[in-house]
Design a protein around this motif. Structure first.
Motif, PDB file in Angstrom:
ATOM      1  N   LYS A  40       0.841  -1.211   0.000  1.00 47.48           N
ATOM      2  CA  LYS A  40       0.000   0.000   0.000  1.00 47.48           C
ATOM      3  C   LYS A  40       0.869   1.251   0.000  1.00 47.48           C
ATOM      4  CE  LYS A  40      -3.768  -1.744   2.728  1.00 47.48           C
ATOM      5  NZ  LYS A  40      -4.476  -1.619   4.015  1.00 47.48           N
ATOM      6  N   ILE A  41       1.877   1.260   0.876  1.00 46.80           N
ATOM      7  CA  ILE A  41       2.773   2.421   0.963  1.00 46.80           C
ATOM      8  C   ILE A  41       3.538   2.593  -0.340  1.00 46.80           C
ATOM      9  CG2 ILE A  41       4.840   3.337   2.114  1.00 46.80           C
ATOM     10  CD1 ILE A  41       3.757   1.850   4.661  1.00 46.80           C
ATOM     11  N   ILE A  42       4.065   1.499  -0.853  1.00 53.61           N
ATOM     12  CA  ILE A  42       4.840   1.544  -2.100  1.00 53.61           C
ATOM     13  C   ILE A  42       3.979   2.054  -3.250  1.00 53.61           C
ATOM     14  CG2 ILE A  42       5.973   0.059  -3.814  1.00 53.61           C
ATOM     15  CD1 ILE A  42       6.911  -1.610  -1.267  1.00 53.61           C
ATOM     16  N   GLY A  43       2.729   1.573  -3.328  1.00 53.43           N
ATOM     17  CA  GLY A  43       1.815   2.033  -4.373  1.00 53.43           C
ATOM     18  C   GLY A  43       1.421   3.486  -4.214  1.00 53.43           C
ATOM     19  N   ARG A  44       1.092   3.877  -2.990  1.00 56.96           N
ATOM     20  CA  ARG A  44       0.679   5.252  -2.714  1.00 56.96           C
ATOM     21  C   ARG A  44       1.783   6.247  -3.060  1.00 56.96           C
ATOM     22  NH1 ARG A  44      -0.045   5.278   2.886  1.00 56.96           N
ATOM     23  NH2 ARG A  44       2.056   6.075   3.096  1.00 56.96           N
ATOM     24  N   GLU A  45       3.034   5.889  -2.727  1.00 58.28           N
ATOM     25  CA  GLU A  45       4.162   6.782  -2.973  1.00 58.28           C
ATOM     26  C   GLU A  45       4.771   6.629  -4.368  1.00 58.28           C
ATOM     27  OE1 GLU A  45       5.024   9.165  -0.886  1.00 58.28           O
ATOM     28  OE2 GLU A  45       3.547   8.512   0.599  1.00 58.28           O
ATOM     29  N   LYS A  46       4.227   5.673  -5.143  1.00 59.87           N
ATOM     30  CA  LYS A  46       4.711   5.391  -6.507  1.00 59.87           C
ATOM     31  C   LYS A  46       6.189   5.011  -6.523  1.00 59.87           C
ATOM     32  CE  LYS A  46       1.214   8.152  -8.865  1.00 59.87           C
ATOM     33  NZ  LYS A  46       0.298   8.368  -7.799  1.00 59.87           N
ATOM     34  N   PHE A  47       6.581   4.181  -5.544  1.00 57.28           N
ATOM     35  CA  PHE A  47       7.943   3.670  -5.463  1.00 57.28           C
ATOM     36  C   PHE A  47       8.075   2.427  -6.335  1.00 57.28           C
ATOM     37  CE2 PHE A  47       8.121   5.253  -0.821  1.00 57.28           C
ATOM     38  CZ  PHE A  47       8.662   6.469  -1.194  1.00 57.28           C
ATOM     39  N   THR A  48       9.262   2.197  -6.834  1.00 54.58           N
ATOM     40  CA  THR A  48       9.589   0.957  -7.537  1.00 54.58           C
ATOM     41  C   THR A  48      10.686   0.259  -6.752  1.00 54.58           C
ATOM     42  OG1 THR A  48       9.046   1.886  -9.696  1.00 54.58           O
ATOM     43  CG2 THR A  48      10.487  -0.045  -9.682  1.00 54.58           C
TER      44      THR A  48
END
Length: 140
Positions: A40-48
């Motif tokens: 969720k955090i990775i998706g929300r922050e648009k991290f790869t």
């Protein structure tokens, strides 16, 4: 950018996300046991996530890895022999695993990581009984 993430569950644990502010690419250290929260955090922050680094192979550091790998194809996991074998048994493809050995140095983006040998202290069997009794004690 460093994002510490508290992972709560059976055992509370800290995961760390290291990402480049401009590209939003980076790596994850000790993802813990709750893939959904991290994703969720990775998706929300648009991290790869390019790479995952394990400090050791306890379940509270490794349990989320199969789910993270399934949802983020191309992510490689850097770990020592024991977690490498465990992750293979849990269905993580061999191509997603990178074996590191004590004394080896690897580069994760701008960081040089030096793998050190480590050992957990083993307690005598009687100590486990005392610890279990303390955990059940109303005085803890």
């Amino acid at each position: 950018m460093v994002v510490p993430v508290e992972v709560f569950g059976v055992i509370d644990e800290n995961a760390y996300l290291f990402f480049d502010d401009e590209t939003r690419h980076g790596f994850l250290i000790d993802p813990g046991a709750q893939a959904d929260e991290l994703l969720k955090i990775i998706g929300r922050e648009k991290f790869t996530i390019e790479k995952i680094l394990l400090t050791h192979g306890h379940f509270d550091h490794t349990s989320s890895i199969p789910d993270i790998i399934k949802r983020n194809g191309g992510t490689r996991v850097f770990c020592t022999q024991t977690p490498w074998q465990t992750l293979l048994k849990k269905g993580v493809p061999k191509a997603s695993l990178a074996l590191i050995r004590p004394g080896q140095t690897i580069r994760l983006r701008d960081f040089l990581i030096h793998a050190l040998p480590g050992r957990h202290a083993l307690l005598p069997r009687a100590s486990f009984a005392r610890i279990a009794a303390m955990l059940r004690s109303p005085w803890r």
